[in-house]
Every structure is written in structure tokens, then in C-alpha cells.
Motif scaffolding. Structure first.
Motif, mmCIF file in Angstrom:
data_model
loop_
_atom_site.group_PDB
_atom_site.id
_atom_site.type_symbol
_atom_site.label_atom_id
_atom_site.label_comp_id
_atom_site.label_asym_id
_atom_site.label_seq_id
_atom_site.Cartn_x
_atom_site.Cartn_y
_atom_site.Cartn_z
ATOM 1 N N ASP A 109 27.397 37.536 29.796
ATOM 2 C CA ASP A 109 26.947 37.602 31.222
ATOM 3 C C ASP A 109 27.671 38.746 31.962
ATOM 4 O OD1 ASP A 109 24.732 35.826 30.976
ATOM 5 O OD2 ASP A 109 26.017 34.271 31.447
ATOM 6 N N ILE A 110 28.981 38.393 31.640
ATOM 7 C CA ILE A 110 30.223 39.128 32.358
ATOM 8 C C ILE A 110 30.340 40.735 32.162
ATOM 9 C CG2 ILE A 110 32.742 39.460 32.785
ATOM 10 C CD1 ILE A 110 32.910 36.583 32.159
ATOM 11 N N GLN A 145 39.923 30.212 31.006
ATOM 12 C CA GLN A 145 40.936 30.935 30.192
ATOM 13 C C GLN A 145 40.337 31.855 29.244
ATOM 14 O OE1 GLN A 145 44.637 30.629 31.543
ATOM 15 N NE2 GLN A 145 44.044 32.805 30.533
ATOM 16 N N SER A 146 39.675 31.045 28.412
ATOM 17 C CA SER A 146 39.322 31.772 27.449
ATOM 18 C C SER A 146 38.573 33.242 27.880
ATOM 19 C CB SER A 146 38.200 30.950 26.394
ATOM 20 O OG SER A 146 37.427 31.814 25.127
ATOM 21 N N LEU A 147 37.664 33.042 28.638
ATOM 22 C CA LEU A 147 36.663 34.287 29.239
ATOM 23 C C LEU A 147 37.651 35.189 29.971
ATOM 24 C CD1 LEU A 147 33.670 31.979 30.521
ATOM 25 C CD2 LEU A 147 33.842 33.787 28.783
ATOM 26 N N LEU A 148 38.734 34.803 30.746
ATOM 27 C CA LEU A 148 39.493 35.646 31.437
ATOM 28 C C LEU A 148 40.227 36.486 30.396
ATOM 29 C CD1 LEU A 148 39.911 36.268 34.537
ATOM 30 C CD2 LEU A 148 38.422 34.436 34.026
ATOM 31 N N GLU A 153 40.851 41.866 27.246
ATOM 32 C CA GLU A 153 40.898 42.507 26.044
ATOM 33 C C GLU A 153 39.678 43.612 26.188
ATOM 34 O OE1 GLU A 153 39.878 39.512 23.260
ATOM 35 O OE2 GLU A 153 41.672 38.589 23.400
ATOM 36 N N ARG A 154 38.670 43.367 26.816
ATOM 37 C CA ARG A 154 37.461 44.477 26.995
ATOM 38 C C ARG A 154 37.814 45.294 28.253
ATOM 39 N NH1 ARG A 154 31.912 41.776 25.614
ATOM 40 N NH2 ARG A 154 32.362 40.486 24.119
ATOM 41 N N GLY A 155 38.986 45.080 29.052
ATOM 42 C CA GLY A 155 39.236 46.146 30.157
ATOM 43 C C GLY A 155 38.281 45.714 31.380
ATOM 44 N N ILE A 156 37.573 44.807 31.515
ATOM 45 C CA ILE A 156 36.817 44.246 32.530
ATOM 46 C C ILE A 156 38.015 43.953 33.636
ATOM 47 C CG2 ILE A 156 35.050 42.941 33.356
ATOM 48 C CD1 ILE A 156 34.071 42.643 30.543
ATOM 49 N N ASP A 157 37.795 44.467 34.695
ATOM 50 C CA ASP A 157 38.416 44.243 35.967
ATOM 51 C C ASP A 157 37.803 43.662 37.068
ATOM 52 O OD1 ASP A 157 37.504 46.716 36.361
ATOM 53 O OD2 ASP A 157 39.355 47.682 36.693
ATOM 54 N N THR A 158 36.563 43.640 37.025
ATOM 55 C CA THR A 158 35.756 43.148 38.196
ATOM 56 C C THR A 158 36.419 41.776 38.616
ATOM 57 O OG1 THR A 158 33.758 44.163 37.323
ATOM 58 C CG2 THR A 158 33.596 42.582 38.948
ATOM 59 N N PRO A 159 36.433 41.475 40.035
ATOM 60 C CA PRO A 159 37.054 40.257 40.465
ATOM 61 C C PRO A 159 36.179 39.172 40.051
ATOM 62 C CG PRO A 159 37.076 42.119 42.170
ATOM 63 C CD PRO A 159 36.573 42.332 41.027
ATOM 64 N N ILE A 160 36.775 38.126 39.461
ATOM 65 C CA ILE A 160 35.952 36.840 38.970
ATOM 66 C C ILE A 160 36.251 35.775 40.137
ATOM 67 C CG2 ILE A 160 35.889 35.327 37.295
ATOM 68 C CD1 ILE A 160 35.110 37.790 36.201
#
Length: 213
Positions: A109-110, A145-148, A153-160
């Protein structure tokens, strides 16, 4: 982007507008109007009144699910769920310069929302909540924690933004997972002293102090 998001609710003793007014007066500056089972005409009428309140308090107003309603009242943006219109379609309706957020529960989803280019991702639920009928699997601290970690690792920097049954005492530990902020509803709507709750949460979120709870 604000770290404390308030999602409106409606109860027997208070309607959406009363709750939004109270949240704004308490110090919330990011408001999401979330009205379900309501006609488009009524949603627009409600959103217009909500925008008057948020404008008076210099607060951001997002509309849940309905970019058409957001556009009709010139709201600041929209939040779309997993089963709603896609973020790309929402942005096409709203135009550039508006906020588009989306709901996530898994890394897939992320990734999808990140690829769409959303402005923020509402990730949850943290724990069981009665404000949503179709609840995705509960994440808890370990899930966040796992998802963040996977986001890094994927370089996803969108605010969660963490969401789902969050209480004041949860905020500090949730922040440690790496989320940008939290979205709440009941913890403010049901509070005897909403302003006190907002103050404590904002203090923790902005790391200006460590309140004794």
C-alpha cells in the motif's frame, strides 16, 4: 506538515462542526472532515461550514473520500481510503497545489501511494478503533517499526501519519518508529479537557518537553 491530525466524528451530544470547532480551539491545525453515509449536497453544505471554522483558526481542512466536495468548497485537500478513488484521480479533480493523502496498511500500500506521489500516508490501524467499520489488520508498535524500516530500505520518504485508536500515552513510543505524526479522533472528541490533551500531544510530537502522564 503538521504532526497532529484531527479526524472529525459525530456523536449524540455533538455533531461534526461542534467537534471541529472544539478541536480548532484546542490547538489542532490539521482537520479532516470525515462524514459517511451523507449525500453530496449535504456533504458540501457541511464542508462549507467546516471551512469557515478552519479558516477562522488558520487551520488546514481536508475532506475524506470526496475530491469533488473538496473542490466545491475550496478545501486544502482530500484524503482517500484504500477502496476510494485513486490519488491520481483525486489530484486530477483538485488540481495542483492541493494536498492528497492516502490510507495504507501494508508495504505494498505504502509503495503504491508513494508511486502516486501522495503528500502523506495515513498508516494504520495502530490498535482497534470503532470509528472505522472495515478495519485492516492491526499493526501495533512492531508493525509500524517493520514498515518504517522497509520504507527506509526502499528510499520512501513520504511523511507517515500513524492512525487508529491512539491514546496520549502511545504517542512517544509511536514516534520512535520513525513516523512523522499521528491522526486521532476519539482521544480529543471524548476528552473532558480537549485543550489539555492537544497541548500534551503537541509537546510530545514537537519534542519541546517530556510531559509527565
Amino acid at each position: 506538515m503538521h504532526k497532529l491530525h484531527y479526524i472529525s466524528t459525530e456523536k449524540k451530544d455533538k455533531n461534526h462542526l461542534q467537534h471541529i470547532q472544539e478541536a480548532c480551539e484546542s490547538g489542532c491545525r490539521w482537520i479532516q472532515l470525515r462524514a459517511k453515509d451523507i449525500s453530496t449536497e449535504d456533504y458540501i453544505a457541511l464542508a462549507k461550514k467546516a471551512k469557515i471554522i478552519t479558516d477562522l483558526h488558520n487551520a488546514i481542512l481536508l475532506i475524506n473520500d470526496r475530491p469533488d466536495v473538496a473542490k466545491a468548497v475550496n478545501a486544502d485537500g482530500v484524503h482517500v481510503g484504500k477502496e476510494d478513488i485513486s490519488p491520481a484521480e483525486a489530484r486530477e479533480i483538485l488540481g495542483e497545489g492541493k494536498v492528497v493523502g492516502g490510507t495504507a496498511n501494508t508495504i505494498e500500500d505504502i509503495q503504491r501511494l508513494y508511486d502516486y506521489g501522495v503528500d502523506y500516508i495515513g498508516l494504520g490501524p495502530f490498535r482497534f478503533t470503532q470509528t472505522k467499520k472495515k478495519l485492516s489488520p492491526i499493526l501495533g508498535l512492531e508493525g509500524y517499526q517493520s514498515l518504517l524500516d522497509q520504507c527506509k530500505e526502499r528510499g520512501i520518504d513520504t511523511p507517515i501519519i500513524a492512525i487508529g485508536g491512539i491514546e496520549v500515552t502511545d504517542v512517544e513510543n509511536i514516534l520512535k518508529t520513525g513516523v512523522h505524526g499521528i491522526a486521532v479522533s476519539g482521544v480529543i472528541a471524548n476528552a473532558i479537557n480537549p485543550a489539555g490533551v492537544v497541548t500534551v500531544m503537541n509537546d510530545i510530537l514537537n519534542r519541546t518537553s517530556t510531559p509527565v502522564l
